[in-house]
Design a protein around this motif. Sequence first.
Motif, PDB file in Angstrom:
ATOM      1  N   LEU A   1       0.841  -1.152   0.279  1.00  0.00           N
ATOM      2  CA  LEU A   1      -0.027  -0.011  -0.044  1.00  0.00           C
ATOM      3  C   LEU A   1       0.951   1.365   0.067  1.00  0.00           C
ATOM      4  N   THR A   2       0.563   2.195  -0.706  1.00  0.00           N
ATOM      5  CA  THR A   2       1.188   3.429  -0.905  1.00  0.00           C
ATOM      6  C   THR A   2       0.533   4.500   0.044  1.00  0.00           C
ATOM      7  N   SER A   3      -0.722   4.308   0.404  1.00  0.00           N
ATOM      8  CA  SER A   3      -1.333   5.218   1.406  1.00  0.00           C
ATOM      9  C   SER A   3      -2.298   4.192   2.319  1.00  0.00           C
ATOM     10  N   VAL A   4      -2.727   5.015   3.362  1.00  0.00           N
ATOM     11  CA  VAL A   4      -3.353   4.034   4.554  1.00  0.00           C
ATOM     12  C   VAL A   4      -4.905   3.677   3.577  1.00  0.00           C
ATOM     13  N   VAL A   5      -5.536   2.493   4.009  1.00  0.00           N
ATOM     14  CA  VAL A   5      -6.678   2.052   3.468  1.00  0.00           C
ATOM     15  C   VAL A   5      -7.381   1.603   4.480  1.00  0.00           C
ATOM     16  N   THR A   6      -8.961   1.761   4.587  1.00  0.00           N
ATOM     17  CA  THR A   6      -9.731   1.538   5.532  1.00  0.00           C
ATOM     18  C   THR A   6     -10.731   0.443   4.714  1.00  0.00           C
ATOM     19  N   VAL A   7     -11.006  -0.833   5.220  1.00  0.00           N
ATOM     20  CA  VAL A   7     -11.700  -1.737   4.727  1.00  0.00           C
ATOM     21  C   VAL A   7     -12.876  -2.097   5.555  1.00  0.00           C
ATOM     22  N   ALA A   8     -14.137  -2.353   5.093  1.00  0.00           N
ATOM     23  CA  ALA A   8     -15.202  -2.967   5.971  1.00  0.00           C
ATOM     24  C   ALA A   8     -14.864  -4.477   6.250  1.00  0.00           C
ATOM     25  N   LEU A   9     -15.073  -4.598   7.570  1.00  0.00           N
ATOM     26  CA  LEU A   9     -14.795  -6.144   8.078  1.00  0.00           C
ATOM     27  C   LEU A   9     -16.293  -7.028   7.863  1.00  0.00           C
ATOM     28  N   PRO A  10     -16.045  -8.188   7.538  1.00  0.00           N
ATOM     29  CA  PRO A  10     -17.420  -8.961   7.305  1.00  0.00           C
ATOM     30  C   PRO A  10     -18.395  -8.830   8.536  1.00  0.00           C
ATOM     31  N   ALA A  11     -19.469  -8.888   8.223  1.00  0.00           N
ATOM     32  CA  ALA A  11     -20.532  -8.708   9.523  1.00  0.00           C
ATOM     33  C   ALA A  11     -20.488 -10.048  10.402  1.00  0.00           C
TER      34      ALA A  11
END
Length: 1008
Positions: free
Chosen positions: A474-484
Motif C-alpha cells: 500500500l502506498t497510502s492508508v486504506v480502511t476496509v469493511a470487516l465482514p458482519a
Amino acid sequence: MNPPQVSKFLLTIILCVFFAPFLLADGESAAGRDPKQPVDEAYTAKMKKYTTEPFFTSPLVNYLPASKNVPTPEALLGDVAGAPGILPYAGDVYKYMRMLEKASPRVKVFSIGTTEEGREMIAVAVSSEENLKRLEDNRAKLAKLADPRTLQLNDAEADKIVAQAVPVYYITGTIHSPETGAPTALMELAYRLAVDESPYVKEIRDGIVTLITPVVEVDGRDRMVDIYKWHLAHPKDFYPPLVYWGKYVAHDNNRDAMGVTLKLTENVMNTYVQWNAQVLHDLHESVPYLYDNTIGDGPYNAWIDPILADEWQMIGARNVADMTKFGMPGVFAHGNFDTWSPGYLMFIAALHNGISRLYETFGNGGSDTLERTLEPEEYARTWYKQNPPLPKVMWSQRDNNNYEETGLLVSLHYFNENKRMFLKNFYAKAKRSIEKPKTEGPAAYVLTADEKRPTVQLELLRVLQKQHVEISRLTSVVTVALPAKKEKKPGKADEKNEQKKDEKPEPTTKAFPAGSYVIRMDQPYSRVADALLDHQYWSPEDPQKTPYDDTGWTFGELYGVQVARVTDGKILAAPMERVTELRVPGGVKGEGTVFAIENHAEPALASLRYRLKDADMQAVEETFESSGKKFAPGTILLKGADRAQLDAATRELGLQPVALGSAQNAKAHPLRAARILLLHTWLSTQTEGWWRLALDKLQIPYDYASTQTIAKTPDLREKYDVILFPPVGSGGSLNNIVNGLPTSWGNPLPWQNTPGTPNLVGKNDATDDLRPGLGWDGVAKLQKFVSDGGVLLTVMDTAQFASGVGLTSGVVTSISEKMKIVGSVVGTRLIDGASPIAYGYGEKVAAYCDNGPIFSLNSIAASRRRRRLGPEKGARPTGRGTKDDPDFAVGRLGTEAPEEPENEAWENPAVTDEQRYNNPRVIPPALRARVVLRYADAKDLLISGLVENGGDIAQHPAVVDATFGKGHVVMFSINPVWRGETQGTYSLVLNTVMNYDSLNAGRKDDEK
Ligand SMILES: [Zn+2]
C-alpha cells in the motif's frame, strides 16, 4: 513373395490378432510397435528375460525400437533398464540423457539448479525436432494462457492459442531415495519417446513436450546407490538403512511444497512455473503394483479448482482402464491417500493451475529380484481394484519399469489426445483464479505495516515469493469493511449472550497503514496464497479416519504474524505498488553507547547474538522506561558494542537497536551465545533435520553428534551449554533410544565413506556401526551434564525419554488413545511471562501439535498424578439443605470442612498438610517444574486442522522447564520447529539457548 515379405505379412496378421481385444475409439492409434521399424532384438530379449510374468508388461514396452544413431540405455548401463543388480548414480543418468541429446534433435537437457550438497538437477525435454526448435515461441504462448490478464481475460483470444500451443507434461522421479526404479524407467522412456516410430508414440512426440527430471533427490540417490553397491559386495550381510537421504530430511522432502525450504522443491517449482507446464507427475514406490493416487480419496484440498478434481477423475480412471485392458493386474486409482494437505511435491501443480499426479509403483528398494508376499488387504479384490495384485510373486526392477513406463505412456497419450481441453482448462483455472475476488473471495490478504515481528513477516512473504505469488504494498492508508459477524442462534448459550450485551461492539472497519503488504487474490496464483494463509477445519466426523498427513498449516498462525483475510473488494482499488525485492529496514538509531532492541520473539535476535559473539548483550528482567518509551521484559541491551559492526549486522538482519539516553540499571542477566550440541540418534534423522535446517538458515553454529558419540564423551558440560534433542520421530521410544538396534546378532551396519561408498556421509555424521543406541552410560552422561548446570531441551518423544529415565521429577508424561490431533495448529496460553523462555511472546501463541504427549505436573516426586479427564468431581453428597448448603449430623453441631485445594490442569498440585507430614518425596517449591505455556481450554484449542477429544490435553502444560541438579530439562509437548512452517515458535527454543544459565529469572515459587 520372397521369404522376408512372408514373415512381414505374417507378423502383420499376428499383430492384428494380438491387438484385436483392444477396442479403440475412432481415430485412436493402437498401442504397439510399428512393424516397419526394426526392433533391438538383443535388448528386447533381455527385457523379456527380466520380466517375471508375461502379464507384467504391455504392448507399449515389450519391445525396444532400434535406432542407428541413438544409443539405448544399455550403452551406459551395460544392460537394459531395470536389469537386476544395476542402479545408476544420478551423474550416470545425466550422462545418458546427454548422450541422447547429442544423438537426437528430439532431446534437450536443461540444468535446473543444484542441491544442498552441490549436485546438479536436470530437466530433459523430449519432443519432435520442430517443437524443440520452437520452445521459446511456445513458452510465450503458454505464458499467455498461464496469465490470462495478458489476454484481457478474452476467451476467444485464448482459444486461438489453445489451438496452436504445445502443452508440457512434467515427470519427476525418485524424490524418495529408497524408491529406486524411476531413473532407469525414465532413461528408457526418453529413448522411446525420441526413437519410436509407432503411431502411438509418434503422436505423443509430435503433440506435447515431455519434460523429465529423472532424479529429484539427487543427494539421496547417490547415497542409495552406495548402499546398494555395499549390499552387492556383502550379499550375505544385512545392509544399513538409508538413515540420511538429502542433507536435512528424508521422506519429508515430499512435504515441503508449502514452505519451500529445500533446494529440490525450489528447483522443481521454478521449472514447473517457468515452463508453464500443465501436469506435474511424481513417481514413487510402495504399494503393489501401480497405485495412481491422482483420484485418491477424500477429503480433497478445499482450495483447488473443481475443474482439477474433475481432471483427476478423468485421467485416473482412463489410466487404470488402459492398463487393465493390457491385462496388467494391480492397477488402481482410489485407495487411502487423501488429497487434503498441499505439502506434496506434485501439489505445486495443483495450486498453480495445473494437474498434480502421483504413482505408487511396487519396488524392492534396489534392483534385486525378490519373491514378495503381500498382506491380505493388498491382494484382496475391492470395488476399485477388480484385478488385484497376486498374493505372492517374483518381482523385479524390470517389472517396476514396465509398469512405470506403461502408465506414463498411456497417460501421455491420453493427455495428448485431449490436450486442447486440458490447455483450455489450464487457461480457465488461471482465469478463475484471477476472478476469485468477485466470484468466491476473499479479495486479498493483508500483512500490516504495524507488524511487531517484521523479520518473521518478511520470512512469510519470502515463502509466498518462492511460490511465485505477486506481492504488493500500500502506498497510502486504506480502511476496509470487516465482514458482519453472524448472530448466533439463541439457545444453550443464553447466559453467555447475556454477558455479551455489556461488551464493546465488534469493530466494523479496519485501517491498514501505508507500507502494508497486500496479497491480491486477482492474480493467477491466488489459490496457493489462499491455501497457505487461510484456516483449515477437519471435522472429527469426517468419514476419513486416517488423515494421510498434517491436517492444519495456517502460515500466519504458525509464523506468529498478523494476516488479515479481507473480503472488502475496496482493498483492490487502493493505491499500491508491486514489490519484487523484500527487505526490512534495520540499523542503529540514535546516539549513545547503550542500545536496546525490543524483543518480539524474532529468531533474528539469536542470529545477532551469534553474529556479535563477543558483544555484551543482556536480557532485561523487568519493564523499564527510557525517553518516554516503555520496554518490556526480555528487551535486549547492548553495552559498549562496536557501533559500525552493530549497524551492519542489524541492517542485514532487519533489526532496529535504539540508543538509550543513559545506561539502564533495570535488572538484567547476560544473554549468551551458548555452545550448542544438536543430538541425534541413528534410528532416524529426519525430524531433527528440520531443526538443523532452521539453525543453518539462522546462521547459528552448533555441533552435531549422535547418542553413540555423547556416550563416549567424558565431560559434556565442559564442551556444551545446551543440548538440543529434537524429536526422533517414528521409533523414538525410550527402549530404542537407549538400546538402538539389536547387536547380539547380525553384522555391524557402517555409515562411513569408503571407496565403495563415497557419498554416504556428506557433511552429516558417520559411525562404524549404526546399531548401538545411547546406552546406559550415555544416559548417565546426560544426567551428569544436566546436574552440572547444562540445559537439555527435549521435544515430544525425547521429552518422554527424559521423563522415563528420571531426569524430570515432577513431570509425568502420558498419551491418550482417544485423542486425535493430527499435525494441527493449536492454541496455547502464556502462564509465566517472566520465564526467559517466553521472552517476546504474548498471551496467546499458536503452535504445531501432533498428539502431544500430555504433560502433568506433580509436587510429590515419583507419585503418579492422573491427568484430568472429563469434568471435575465436586457435587455435594445427598443430605439436608440446598445444593450449596453444608450437610449436618444429628446430635452435634455442624462443622465446616477445610477447603479442598483446587488446581488447574497446568499447575503443580498444592501439597496438603497430610501429604507433607514426614514425607521426603515432597519436592521443595524452588525445585518444582515451571510451566511456561499451557494448551488452551478445550473450546479454544483448535486453530487449524483436526482436534478430536482435545479435552484430554486442553489446559495441560505445553512447555515446561524442569530443574535437575544445577541444570534444567526443558520439555516441549508441541513441536516448535517443523518443516520450516513454525517460525512463530522458534524463539521458544532460541530463548532457552541464549538464557540457558538464567532460566530461573523471574521465577516465583509457592510458599509451601
Ligand atoms: Zn514415496
